[in-house]
Design a protein around this motif. Structure first.
Motif, short mmCIF file in Angstrom:
data_model
loop_
_atom_site.label_atom_id
_atom_site.label_comp_id
_atom_site.label_asym_id
_atom_site.label_seq_id
_atom_site.Cartn_x
_atom_site.Cartn_y
_atom_site.Cartn_z
N HIS A 1 0.64 -1.02 0.15
CA HIS A 1 -0.05 -0.12 -0.06
C HIS A 1 0.77 1.19 0.05
O HIS A 1 2.06 1.28 0.35
CB HIS A 1 -0.88 -0.08 1.27
N ASP B 1 0.61 5.15 1.87
CA ASP B 1 -0.13 5.76 2.90
C ASP B 1 -1.20 6.84 2.51
O ASP B 1 -0.51 7.79 1.58
CB ASP B 1 0.69 6.32 4.18
N HIS C 1 4.70 0.31 -0.09
CA HIS C 1 5.33 -0.49 0.86
C HIS C 1 4.67 -1.85 1.43
O HIS C 1 3.46 -1.39 1.38
CB HIS C 1 6.22 0.26 1.82
#
Ligand SMILES: O=C(O)CCC(=O)C(=O)O
Ligand SMILES: [Fe+2]
Length: 365
Positions: free
Chosen positions: A236, A238, A294
């Motif tokens: 994902h 952030d 990440h």
């Protein structure tokens, strides 16, 4: 983190095993819901120690805050390179006492080590992102992460749900409050220097963000007998502007970032904090500073703790690419939107690489 107005919806997520309990049960086979499809599995080289992103820049914040002009400009330049080329950096001499880092880590581990019944007094309802459980699960057939999470909205205060603030361990709430105040100040400083690295006025983000939203998530990854089959946390980016991540001392290596299409591990530096650019900064800079995909992987023998703070604009803020980053060579890539709407979109979709940011992308076709 969801605004409190977000009502839990009647989402069916099925049975979600608590991974610490699974670990205790010494299971011989990983439950199927945790076993990733082939394409998603972390390949063995990716979880070996030879694949470190040794290039992730290290920023010495004291050189920016207290350094002479030469040191200041050199470090700001490093920050610019870090944000442009990596979207991630580690920050040392960040001004937060080591004893504070130790206190929050102890508080987090004391919480995760409580009996399950105690932790379940603060349940994360399906479709919501605060409390104890597993966030971002929206269907019965969705694969699960090998992770137990505990998350709280911190600022502004209306985000707080007092029923989800644990009374045990004894100093848990107080430690979170003090830690989050310090991390908030660090985020403000970092936003200021990120603005300067972009050639903007230092105050520009602070003024734009209003009463900034802040949330904390503690992720605990017990050892996993088959780290090659599972993910600790799905890939994902952030949804924040900025994220500050603290890794537990002695934790296994687990954070990986996607760099040039390869997953590379972030090698922890003792007492450093890991910072990454979130989707908001990507939009504001029209993609000059990008949020980077990440994930977390697990380890066969070692456990891992991460304590993550998300810092984002107030939900009322309308945002889009700043005019400074749009010209003939850099056409506008994102539409304007309300940050509260983006946040709601983010927390009501499963983690899936950078898919959530499609919400804001302007199609070039
Ligand atoms: O545990 C980690 O290193 C990753 C955590 C993370 O990316 C998150 O909580 O958003
Ligand atoms: Fe993340």
């Amino acid at each position: 983190m969801a605004p409190l107005t977000l009502q839990p919806s009647p989402i069916k997520v099925g049975h979600i095993d608590d991974v610490q309990e699974l670990r205790k049960s010494k299971l011989s086979k990983i439950p199927q819901r945790f076993v990733r499809d082939l394409a998603e599995r972390p390949s063995l080289p990716a979880i070996s120690e030879s694949c470190f992103a040794s290039g992730i820049p290290v920023i010495d914040l004291s050189r920016i805050v207290n350094g002479n002009p030469d040191e200041f400009y050199r470090e700001i330049l490093m920050l610019k390179t870090a944000c442009t080329d990596w979207g991630f950096f580690q920050v040392i001499s960040h001004g937060i006492d080591i004893s504070m880092l130790e206190s929050i880590e102890t508080a987090a581990m004391d919480f995760f080590n409580l009996p399950l019944e105690e932790k379940q007094k603060y349940p994360m309802a399906p479709g919501t992102v605060q409390g104890y459980g597993q966030a971002f699960v929206f269907s019965e057939d969705q694969k699960l992460d090998w992770c137990n999470m505990f998350a709280l909205g911190i600022e502004p205060h209306y985000m707080r749900n007092p029923k989800l603030w644990p009374t045990k361990p004894p100093k848990f709430r107080e430690t979170i409050e003090i830690y989050q105040t310090e991390i908030r100040n660090l985020c403000k400083k970092l936003m200021k220097y990120i603005a300067i690295s972009l050639g903007l006025r230092g105050e520009v983000f602070e003024e734009m963000f209003g009463a900034a939203v802040q949330a904390i998530r503690m992720n605990y990854y017990p050892p996993c007998p088959r780290p090659d089959l599972v993910l600790g946390l799905s890939p994902h980016s952030d949804g924040s502007a900025l994220t500050v991540l603290q890794q537990g001392k002695g934790s296994s290596v687990g954070l990986q970032i996607l760099n040039n299409n390869k997953w590379v591990s972030v090698k922890p530096i003792p007492n450093a904090l890991i910072v990454n650019i979130g989707d908001t900064i990507e939009v504001l800079t029209n993609g000059k500073y990008k949020s980077v995909e990440h994930r977390a992987v697990t380890h066969k023998e070692k456990d891992r703790l991460s304590i993550v703070t998300f810092y984002a604009p107030s939900f009322e803020v309308e945002l889009g690419p700043m005019p400074q980053f749009v010209d003939e060579i850099n056409p506008i890539k994102y539409r304007r939107y309300n940050h509260g709407d983006y946040s709601k979109h983010y927390v009501t979709n499963k983690l899936q690489g950078k898919k959530t940011l499609e919400f804001a992308k302007i199609s070039t076709f």
